[in-house]
Design a protein around this motif. Sequence first.
Motif, mmCIF file in Angstrom:
data_model
loop_
_atom_site.group_PDB
_atom_site.id
_atom_site.type_symbol
_atom_site.label_atom_id
_atom_site.label_comp_id
_atom_site.label_asym_id
_atom_site.label_seq_id
_atom_site.Cartn_x
_atom_site.Cartn_y
_atom_site.Cartn_z
ATOM 1 N N ILE A 237 36.041 9.657 0.849
ATOM 2 C CA ILE A 237 36.964 9.639 -0.289
ATOM 3 C C ILE A 237 38.392 9.451 0.201
ATOM 4 C CG2 ILE A 237 37.974 11.065 -2.125
ATOM 5 C CD1 ILE A 237 35.199 12.297 -2.550
ATOM 6 N N ALA A 238 38.749 10.181 1.279
ATOM 7 C CA ALA A 238 40.106 10.077 1.814
ATOM 8 C C ALA A 238 40.398 8.632 2.233
ATOM 9 C CB ALA A 238 40.262 11.014 3.007
ATOM 10 N N ILE A 239 39.477 8.055 3.004
ATOM 11 C CA ILE A 239 39.703 6.702 3.521
ATOM 12 C C ILE A 239 39.716 5.701 2.374
ATOM 13 C CG2 ILE A 239 38.713 4.871 4.958
ATOM 14 C CD1 ILE A 239 37.593 7.225 6.740
ATOM 15 N N LEU A 244 44.106 -0.657 0.029
ATOM 16 C CA LEU A 244 44.596 -1.701 0.928
ATOM 17 C C LEU A 244 45.870 -1.268 1.649
ATOM 18 C CD1 LEU A 244 43.803 -4.573 1.753
ATOM 19 C CD2 LEU A 244 45.349 -5.414 -0.034
ATOM 20 N N TRP A 245 46.792 -0.658 0.888
ATOM 21 C CA TRP A 245 48.101 -0.347 1.462
ATOM 22 C C TRP A 245 48.331 1.133 1.711
ATOM 23 C CZ3 TRP A 245 50.447 -4.413 3.354
ATOM 24 C CH2 TRP A 245 50.151 -5.671 2.788
ATOM 25 N N GLY A 246 47.367 1.982 1.263
ATOM 26 C CA GLY A 246 47.518 3.406 1.511
ATOM 27 C C GLY A 246 48.297 4.103 0.421
ATOM 28 N N LYS A 247 48.177 5.437 0.421
ATOM 29 C CA LYS A 247 48.888 6.220 -0.593
ATOM 30 C C LYS A 247 50.356 6.401 -0.216
ATOM 31 C CE LYS A 247 44.885 8.827 -2.185
ATOM 32 N NZ LYS A 247 44.151 10.104 -2.112
ATOM 33 N N GLY A 248 50.690 6.016 0.977
ATOM 34 C CA GLY A 248 52.067 6.177 1.427
ATOM 35 C C GLY A 248 52.150 7.322 2.417
ATOM 36 N N LEU A 249 53.090 7.196 3.329
ATOM 37 C CA LEU A 249 53.262 8.222 4.352
ATOM 38 C C LEU A 249 53.560 9.569 3.697
ATOM 39 C CD1 LEU A 249 53.132 8.264 7.410
ATOM 40 C CD2 LEU A 249 55.623 7.984 7.457
ATOM 41 N N PHE A 250 52.882 10.602 4.111
ATOM 42 C CA PHE A 250 53.016 11.972 3.599
ATOM 43 C C PHE A 250 52.540 12.112 2.158
ATOM 44 C CE2 PHE A 250 56.885 11.524 6.470
ATOM 45 C CZ PHE A 250 56.181 11.916 7.592
ATOM 46 N N GLU A 251 51.826 11.127 1.645
ATOM 47 C CA GLU A 251 51.370 11.198 0.252
ATOM 48 C C GLU A 251 49.867 11.434 0.131
ATOM 49 O OE1 GLU A 251 53.345 11.110 -2.425
ATOM 50 O OE2 GLU A 251 55.132 10.867 -1.166
ATOM 51 N N GLY A 252 49.192 11.588 1.245
ATOM 52 C CA GLY A 252 47.744 11.772 1.195
ATOM 53 C C GLY A 252 47.378 13.115 0.572
ATOM 54 N N THR A 253 46.562 13.078 -0.473
ATOM 55 C CA THR A 253 46.223 14.330 -1.149
ATOM 56 C C THR A 253 44.958 14.957 -0.573
ATOM 57 O OG1 THR A 253 45.038 13.071 -2.837
ATOM 58 C CG2 THR A 253 47.302 13.686 -3.315
ATOM 59 N N GLN A 254 44.055 14.133 -0.121
ATOM 60 C CA GLN A 254 42.797 14.659 0.410
ATOM 61 C C GLN A 254 43.050 15.609 1.587
ATOM 62 O OE1 GLN A 254 40.211 14.240 -1.830
ATOM 63 N NE2 GLN A 254 38.955 13.771 -0.057
ATOM 64 N N SER A 255 43.998 15.222 2.437
ATOM 65 C CA SER A 255 44.258 16.047 3.607
ATOM 66 C C SER A 255 45.152 17.219 3.249
ATOM 67 C CB SER A 255 44.907 15.210 4.691
ATOM 68 O OG SER A 255 46.080 14.599 4.197
ATOM 69 N N LYS A 256 46.216 16.947 2.529
ATOM 70 C CA LYS A 256 47.198 17.988 2.244
ATOM 71 C C LYS A 256 46.620 19.111 1.394
ATOM 72 C CE LYS A 256 50.763 15.319 1.468
ATOM 73 N NZ LYS A 256 50.675 14.528 2.705
ATOM 74 N N VAL A 272 45.134 9.300 8.521
ATOM 75 C CA VAL A 272 45.932 8.081 8.715
ATOM 76 C C VAL A 272 45.492 7.006 7.716
ATOM 77 C CG1 VAL A 272 46.523 6.248 10.354
ATOM 78 C CG2 VAL A 272 46.309 8.611 11.137
ATOM 79 N N ALA A 273 44.169 6.811 7.618
ATOM 80 C CA ALA A 273 43.654 5.753 6.756
ATOM 81 C C ALA A 273 44.007 5.999 5.292
ATOM 82 C CB ALA A 273 42.132 5.642 6.908
ATOM 83 N N GLU A 274 44.046 7.279 4.874
ATOM 84 C CA GLU A 274 44.399 7.586 3.499
ATOM 85 C C GLU A 274 45.848 7.209 3.213
ATOM 86 O OE1 GLU A 274 44.353 11.734 2.435
ATOM 87 O OE2 GLU A 274 44.287 11.301 0.289
ATOM 88 N N GLU A 275 46.714 7.446 4.193
ATOM 89 C CA GLU A 275 48.137 7.251 3.930
ATOM 90 C C GLU A 275 48.607 5.828 4.193
ATOM 91 O OE1 GLU A 275 50.429 10.400 5.714
ATOM 92 O OE2 GLU A 275 49.551 11.860 4.336
ATOM 93 N N VAL A 276 47.983 5.148 5.151
ATOM 94 C CA VAL A 276 48.479 3.793 5.460
ATOM 95 C C VAL A 276 47.495 2.693 5.053
ATOM 96 C CG1 VAL A 276 49.960 4.639 7.317
ATOM 97 C CG2 VAL A 276 47.658 3.814 7.848
ATOM 98 N N GLY A 277 46.334 3.098 4.527
ATOM 99 C CA GLY A 277 45.421 2.120 3.960
ATOM 100 C C GLY A 277 44.728 1.225 4.977
ATOM 101 N N PHE A 278 44.101 0.181 4.450
ATOM 102 C CA PHE A 278 43.344 -0.752 5.274
ATOM 103 C C PHE A 278 44.250 -1.458 6.280
ATOM 104 C CE2 PHE A 278 41.564 -5.044 5.935
ATOM 105 C CZ PHE A 278 40.351 -4.689 6.514
ATOM 106 N N VAL A 279 45.390 -1.908 5.802
ATOM 107 C CA VAL A 279 46.311 -2.658 6.662
ATOM 108 C C VAL A 279 46.753 -1.816 7.847
ATOM 109 C CG1 VAL A 279 48.565 -3.801 6.746
ATOM 110 C CG2 VAL A 279 47.065 -4.122 4.762
ATOM 111 N N GLY A 280 47.179 -0.590 7.554
ATOM 112 C CA GLY A 280 47.632 0.305 8.617
ATOM 113 C C GLY A 280 46.506 0.662 9.576
#
Lengths: 371, 615
Positions: A237-239, A244-256, A272-280
């Motif tokens: 779910i997190a990943i 594609l682009w991620g939830k944004g740096l420090f915006e990941g809810t699954q981890s936080k 990392v994958a949650e926040e920066v997405g596929f591209v990151g």
Amino acid sequence: MTGEYLERYKWRKFDSTLLFIVLLLSAIGVIAIYSSNLQSDSMFMKSLYLRQIYWISLSLVAMGVVMFIDYHTIERMAYPLYTVGIISLILVDITGHTGGGSQRWLAMGGFNFQPSEIMKITLIILIARIVDDMEKDEEMGVLDLLKPAFFAAVPFLMVARQPDLGTALIFIILFASIVLFAGIRKRIIVKTAALMAILAPLFWLFLKPYQKKRILTLLDPESDPMGQGYQIIQSKIAIGSGGLWGKGLFEGTQSKLNFLPAKHTDFIFSVVAEEVGFVGSIILIALFFFFIMRVMETAIHSRDKFGALITVGVGSMITFNLLYNIGMTLGLLPIVGLTAPFISYGGSSLLTNFIGIGLVLNVSYRRFASE
Amino acid sequence: MFKQRSGSGVFLGKIRRRVFIFSILLIGCLMLISMRLWHLQVLQHEILAGKSENNRIRQLRTDGLRGRILDRNGIPLVDSRPSFQLSLIPEDVEDMEWTLDFLEKEISIDKQAIKEAIKSTRSFNKVTLKRDINREEVAFIEERRIDLPGVFLEVKAARNYENGDMAAHILGYLGAISQKQYEKSSPEIYSRDDFIGQYGVEKVFEKTLRGGKGFKRIEVDAAGRELRNLATKHPESGTDIHLTLDYETQKAAEEAFGDKMGAAIAIDPDTGEVLAFVSKPSFNPNDFAFGIKSDVWKKLLADEFHPLQERPTQGQYPPGSTFKIIMAAAALEEGIITPETKFYCPGHYRLGRRSYRCWKKGGHGYVDVHTALVRSCDVFFYNVGIKLGINKIAEYSRKFGLGVRTGVELANEKPGLTPTKEWKLRAKKEPWIKGETVSCSIGQGFVLATPIQLARMVAMVANGGWLVTPTIIKKDNIKKETGGVKTSLKDETLDIIRLALRGVVAEQHGTAWRLRKGKYTYAGKTGTAQVVKMKQNEKWEHEKMQIKHRDHAWFVSYAPYDNPKIAVAVIAEHAGHGGSMAAPIAQRIMDTYLSKLEKAGLIEAPTKDEGQKTE
């Protein structure tokens, strides 16, 4: 003037690119650890990233020390180093304290240390030494393999008993990759592969019930959504929610919000994958690929066989850890305690990987030493 | 480039190829990982992003306060009270076995059921241990709070039926929403664990009483802790329902019944407003407040006297002699008799080879329509009935509102039955027999009516021929002229009937003569509904019969005679004769209501001599 020139020439041979990538990966890890515990109530959790920085600094020192000792000296110390590793594993058995259901930690000066981690390095050195001692140019036969196999089997059995199957598996991988790079007869490869295919079902019988469950859960995580499957489901779910682009740096809810267990250690890649997405994620993977190839290139250009073998040993160790860890977070492999090199939280694995890099830099730095 | 200087040159040549193989394998693995990433992050993104939001956001529904149900003067009959509910969050409990054992011993929770519930509940969700715990239990739990981590009290609104089983059938009860009801409604209106009106006004006016749901959207962490409020919508309270019931009159009616079975319904003859509505035996809606226990429910269902039946609207009884009001009206209207026409009653009536008895063995002698009604002579109406024929009887029955639902705002009202020749052919596949007309003429045989129909019938006599629609909801400005239908009956006909109904009470041989000394001027008609058909010459030995085979006693009436304010129909089941068993109940209902009106100055106090009037 000549001496000074030589010094500068030598300095240029130091592989700063490799060190730069390592530091970059470590920095990514620090940011991910910081982000994953951003909303934690516990000051300890919130400050984990500082501890990680502390460990990185410590590891850099250790790396420097390892780098400046001539690796031929290290080769001579292979047996004593290996013995120290085994003793510390025995100490874990006697005094070590239990974490997450298995006994793998050793308390050392306020920090808990995992001897099985550093054992990997000593095993790489010893197997490389044994193979180098054979002074064979042709491929190795079965009899040649018995000695290194024995030395790999000892820590494997000890760590598998803790139980820490992930790390134990690494010892097998290290043995296999070093001898494969050194060269063994094709017949052995074919026969081993056939034997493994036959023995795989038997292997199943020797697994502990919880290990069997992990494998079964992997095939169908929804069968146990609150137990074993929970980690797999939450990681996916997190990943996946990163998109594609991620939830944004420090915006990941699954981890936080703590839905993702072991987020800063085993599942840091999911953070990392949650926040920066596929591209990151692809950029991160590319960075690792570049890094691993850089290590392997050092082996090709190394001055001697021992240098090449410890380099491929370290390279294999990092590669296997990385592939397994990511495969696990993606729900492709059963969950075992294997961390992502340089980015996962944890002093023992950082120290091990940095020491490994110290060896690689050592080999790379001394490739023209006889000139 | 550089050259190899060591002795292992051969090896170093080979390693280049091996690194190459390694890199191919590595690229393969990384491709696989990238494909999996693409699969999760691009192809499955929407599903997984949805799951992520689901993880993060909890929507808690908040219920609006359900409307109250009030009597016609605003006295609450049903309201909501706060109740305490004991719950626990399994993850927060330290020693589940001990906790459950302890609570089972101290406040008798259902341990087995709770264990099941814990198993099937999502993690970090609460499990209800016991609803509506009492004050002592609340105090006890508060005291032992430290020993009971994970156990907590919640305040919930509970439906409170102030007067227990009083008017239970009209008020109704709530029950857990059924699967069907839930699927038909939308999730904005009901949640799966909601209670919904399942009976009576609670059911019929569910939409009005029920408030609108509100919600609280919160962000939670994996431990279910509320981190912040994302959005709130306050619930809307339900609307109060003002019934037409009069609390005192209802109470008096219930008390008058005592343990007896049957039904009573009082209406305002001008407006059709239902003033009292009694169905006995009754049940206590408070038993349903948190879901009825299955043993209580089974007992209610299995009871041979059907406490859940809403007798005033659902009980279909032979109207007995109360039907003679309709017979008299039909005969006068159709010109079959004049007020002076007399028939001789020898105590029986012969039709072909059969003989039909009058209830008075010795007979009434020569009787006109007035005397026939006052003394309830059967033979007079046998004669009239044969002359009218069943279809005319049915036509007039309908004019008086029989055979059709009255249209009161209650569910599952029964229409009763006004038989015709066509009906019998259709329903029984047999032709009509003349003898059946004879039985129907005194309200036996196929004729069936509900108490509310008979209350309306007598109200129509009282109000001068208006067939009003009974209502239980208080509205302003209803009059017979707006809510009722004027029938084609002549005033003279109604005058004759009214005088006769007054005679039933006021004249010496009237069947409800015992009411003559009452405070007000009553008019009415007694009746007996046969439960078991008796053989021709069987002796009527009331006391010897089994209770369930005894006849029902009817009394339909209104008062005051010259300014009717209340019309009442009472049926006392298995009670025998109407005059002795049902009339006193009706009297008490009327007295209670009329003395209220008198105190309020809405009617004049009765003059003494009026009550003494005799034939």
